[in-house]
Write a protein that holds these residues in place. Sequence first.
Motif, short mmCIF file in Angstrom:
data_model
loop_
_atom_site.label_atom_id
_atom_site.label_comp_id
_atom_site.label_asym_id
_atom_site.label_seq_id
_atom_site.Cartn_x
_atom_site.Cartn_y
_atom_site.Cartn_z
N ILE A 9 35.27 44.12 34.45
CA ILE A 9 35.74 44.51 35.76
C ILE A 9 34.42 44.59 36.54
CG2 ILE A 9 37.03 45.84 37.31
CD1 ILE A 9 38.06 45.48 33.72
N VAL A 10 34.00 43.75 37.52
CA VAL A 10 32.72 43.69 38.03
C VAL A 10 32.80 44.34 39.48
CG1 VAL A 10 30.69 42.33 38.65
CG2 VAL A 10 31.83 42.17 36.50
N ASP A 11 31.97 44.71 39.98
CA ASP A 11 31.86 45.22 41.36
C ASP A 11 30.37 45.16 41.96
OD1 ASP A 11 33.50 46.19 44.08
OD2 ASP A 11 31.47 47.08 44.20
N ILE A 12 29.91 44.57 43.00
CA ILE A 12 28.49 44.28 43.11
C ILE A 12 28.39 44.65 45.05
CG2 ILE A 12 27.00 42.50 43.94
CD1 ILE A 12 28.11 40.75 41.85
N LEU A 32 34.06 47.32 31.21
CA LEU A 32 34.42 46.36 29.85
C LEU A 32 35.63 47.02 29.62
CD1 LEU A 32 31.41 45.39 27.93
CD2 LEU A 32 32.53 44.08 29.63
N MET A 33 36.85 46.37 29.38
CA MET A 33 38.09 46.76 28.91
C MET A 33 38.70 45.81 27.92
SD MET A 33 41.54 47.46 31.29
CE MET A 33 40.57 48.99 32.03
N LYS A 34 39.22 46.43 26.78
CA LYS A 34 39.79 45.80 25.67
C LYS A 34 41.34 46.43 25.16
CE LYS A 34 37.57 43.69 22.21
NZ LYS A 34 36.91 43.78 20.99
N VAL A 90 36.68 39.83 36.02
CA VAL A 90 37.82 40.59 37.11
C VAL A 90 36.87 40.95 38.13
CG1 VAL A 90 39.50 42.16 37.23
CG2 VAL A 90 39.26 41.04 35.01
N ALA A 91 37.47 40.78 39.48
CA ALA A 91 36.86 42.00 40.69
C ALA A 91 38.02 41.52 41.69
CB ALA A 91 35.77 40.91 41.08
N HIS A 92 37.79 42.60 42.42
CA HIS A 92 38.79 42.70 43.67
C HIS A 92 37.88 41.95 44.62
CE1 HIS A 92 42.28 44.90 45.23
NE2 HIS A 92 41.57 45.19 46.42
N ASN A 93 38.66 40.65 45.03
CA ASN A 93 37.92 39.58 45.95
C ASN A 93 36.89 38.83 45.00
OD1 ASN A 93 37.11 37.93 47.91
ND2 ASN A 93 36.21 39.51 49.29
N VAL A 94 37.49 38.16 43.89
CA VAL A 94 36.51 37.62 43.01
C VAL A 94 35.61 36.48 43.58
CG1 VAL A 94 38.08 35.89 42.12
CG2 VAL A 94 36.52 36.98 40.56
N THR A 160 39.19 49.24 40.18
CA THR A 160 39.73 48.32 40.02
C THR A 160 40.13 47.92 38.53
OG1 THR A 160 37.88 46.97 41.55
CG2 THR A 160 39.19 45.64 39.83
N ALA A 161 39.47 48.51 37.52
CA ALA A 161 40.01 48.54 36.31
C ALA A 161 41.29 49.46 36.13
CB ALA A 161 39.11 49.31 35.33
N PHE A 162 41.34 50.60 36.81
CA PHE A 162 42.79 51.08 36.94
C PHE A 162 43.97 50.28 37.52
CE2 PHE A 162 45.63 53.22 40.03
CZ PHE A 162 46.53 53.96 39.21
N LEU A 163 43.45 49.48 38.67
CA LEU A 163 44.48 48.67 39.28
C LEU A 163 44.80 47.61 38.14
CD1 LEU A 163 45.71 47.35 41.74
CD2 LEU A 163 43.75 46.45 42.40
N LEU A 164 43.96 46.90 37.49
CA LEU A 164 44.25 45.96 36.39
C LEU A 164 45.14 46.44 35.39
CD1 LEU A 164 43.27 42.87 35.72
CD2 LEU A 164 41.61 44.29 33.73
#
Length: 927
Positions: A9-12, A32-34, A90-94, A160-164
């Motif tokens: 889950i990435v944000d820039i 990173l989520m698994k 994964v991104a919010h607005n990938v 975003t990880a929470f949202l996923l």
Amino acid sequence: MKKDQLYAIVDIEATGASIGRDERMIQFACVLMKNNQVVESFDTFVNPSRKVNKTIRDLTGISSKDLATAPYFEDIAHIIHTLLEDTIFVAHNVAFDFHFLNECFKRVGEAPLTIPAIDTVELAQILYPTEESYQLKDLVGSLGYTLNQAHNALFDAQATAFLLQKLDEKLTRLPLITLESLSELSASLTAETGVFIQHALEDMKEQPTDLEDDIVIVHGLALKKPDYLEEQEQFRGASAYPYKEQEKEKVMADLGLHKRENQFTMMNLVFEYLKQERPTYAQFIEAAPGSGKTFGYLFPSVYVASKEKKIVLSTYTKVLQKQIVDEAIPLLNASLPFHRTAALLKSVTHYMSLSAFYTKWKQVSSSEIEAFFCMKILVWLTETNEGDLEEIGVGSRLLHHFWQEIRSSYASLSSSVDFEEFDYVSRRDKRIEQASILVSNHAYLLNEWRKQSDTTFSSTLILDEAHHVPDVIEESATVAFHSKRVLSSLKKMGSQTKEDSILFQLHALESSHIKPYQLATLESIVNVLLEEMDEWIAKWINWMMTTGQVDQDILEWKEESLNFTQVSMDIKRDTKFIKQSLSELLYVGKQLLETLESTDLNKAEQKSVKQLKGTLDMIENDAGLFDYVFFERTDNSQTGVRFYSKKPTQTLSFMKYNQEKKEDMLEILKKHRHVILTSSTLAVNGSVRYMQKALDLKEAESAIFDSTYNYKEQGRLFVPLEDSIQASKKGLKPYASYLAEHIEQLVHETDENCLVLFRSQEVIQEVYRLLTKRHSLQNKTILAQYVSGTPTKISKLFKKANQSIVLGSDSFWEGVDFPEDELKVVIITRLPFDSPEMPLVKKRHKELLDRGDNPFVHDLLPRAVVKFKQGIGRLIRSPKDKGVWVVLDRRMVDASYASVFLDSLPEGLRVEERPVKEIAQEIQTFL
């Protein structure tokens, strides 16, 4: 989520939000989520090798020092690349983050990523279809997560990880048949977003779950079952209305509400009135803000209402309408020894047609944008009982023609599949039949009256926010012709060579079912009409400009009276030509339609014919409006033109007032056995005579309940010694300069939010221009109506900003809500008299003059007082609230009619006349 799969889950954060413009990264974060668990986080600032502008630094909270000591991207590119290999991105607005990151890799010579990418924005739009905002902070906030530092990459990535996780949970709760349909349509989604849905489907097939009890499968669609609440006629205790104060106190305590003596008195008054078999009068009730008006009429209503003797409640806003049904009545039902059911009264156009949607769903290609819309609806169908398209933002955010084609009113997309009692209009009708209380809004209610279909309504009527009713009646008695709507229909007809147009689709039927000349003739008329309408609109705008009635530089809705004798002959000639061409189009189109409807067609061909019929129906309706506005000469009618000055050619519309329709609606109002009209602003000089005359109610009684707040301690009202009216006589710029100077002096030393109320958009925009240049206001957020956005947008911006100054007119006097206790200062620049040049104002004044009444005394003054009271009502919303009003119009104290305004003030609030500098000091000290 796929078992054992690693999700990155990435944000820039970057120097700008554009792709391909050599913007640079300033922060990178990855969570990173698994197996639904966070296993690692990585976060770093990135030196962009360039100066970052202040806007970006303020937005992200990243300082120049943070960046100066951070590594360059080329130093960490390989680490990031290695981190992300073998993950699902994964991104919010990938579309931004993934492509931007690959641009950065390319710039430093690193290979681009080829891993799958998932967009949480699109998934959220599908799986949470009723959310108002899909901005990350708003979205996770509504799901229970607090994002304190938005636009910091690490905090955004964690959110975003929470949202996923929430998206994954939502997918697992969907019916299998819905999940299968989503997977089939997922090719329309960005990148590999559909993979997330497919993985959920695979898991569900391995471990299927039972269908929820409130879900039913109809023709392959999973729907929420109709929820009809039967009224409890078996009382849990005494059902008698509680007259005694102690009894009411107990009930209100059960509701979690505190005692309000005026409210109890109002309850008894309403109950006594409703219990009369046939009262000879209408009951007016003015209840000041904070007096508990809504429960004041709702509480006694539930004791009187029944399925057989329904009560109709009507409000001005749809927000209050829905609050009554979704919050107030359920609260009463939870505490009273019985319950009453309520139903919303809304037009069928609000509801989705299951048959129309079924047709679209079965015909849509998985690669089309409409596939995405279908996915959103498939999830919504498992949640909605009403099927009201406003629940998912249709009309505000969703404007694609798809949404119009699935409405219950849309004739051209029917289906052979019948959903019977599951159809949402059928559900609405059943709720109305079973309910004791019907909750409407004035616009819908009066539109039904205008059609004289008042049989839906009972003999008991309660009108809340009743001060709007005379205006809504006049608006309902006004017929409008919208030029854009006709152009839209003509463009939908299109041509034989334009793909996606009706004529293009009909061209395929030409050889076997229709003659070439039929299509050619129809196409010719459409093309000529399109060209002629464009020229006609341009001529109208040009004529308005040259007659000096419009200033295109001022962004506002313009409304002017129209005198056809003064219109140029060129426009009159074109108007007749358009009337003739519309008639020809309908004649040729209906002939073609008759030919096709008598022909054996396949499903795709039937769809084209249905679209032709629907579009011809809309053109026929608009042609009728065109005839009425421009060619029917009626007595007591007033015609006007309206448009938005920024986009006049796209918003041009014409209105014609119908006096007979108004009289018909007033007669229907008087037919009701019980009529209660209530508002916080009804009386002028302690009398409701103005409202009584406006509604032609011969007999009326009134009750006025003053505020229970201590205005003497909680509020201050100032009028400066300086005279703004003299400044206004010198012209726009001197007046705007005067206002800007005084507003600056009043607010620059206080940290409180301020609302400045105007009567002219022209003045707002000039004052805004001046205030934004004032050095002392640099730390304040200045928002102006139609400059910073619509009233709704400004309301949202206000909630996010600090030290706001809002410049507004019209709806800001009462319609736009601000958070309680967040607004402390209201500046009224000018007493709110209507412009006598407005079409409906002119019409009212002519009627008054014809019967020998003074328009100022009987219209302008009482309407200004009512609006002024609305402005005063913007402040003091709780017993501990404090607020200050400043009226920059000395007519408030000096004019011959000043006493009328002074008498309208809440008890205890007195006027203080001081120099502006002293007022500024008093504001600071008081607040």
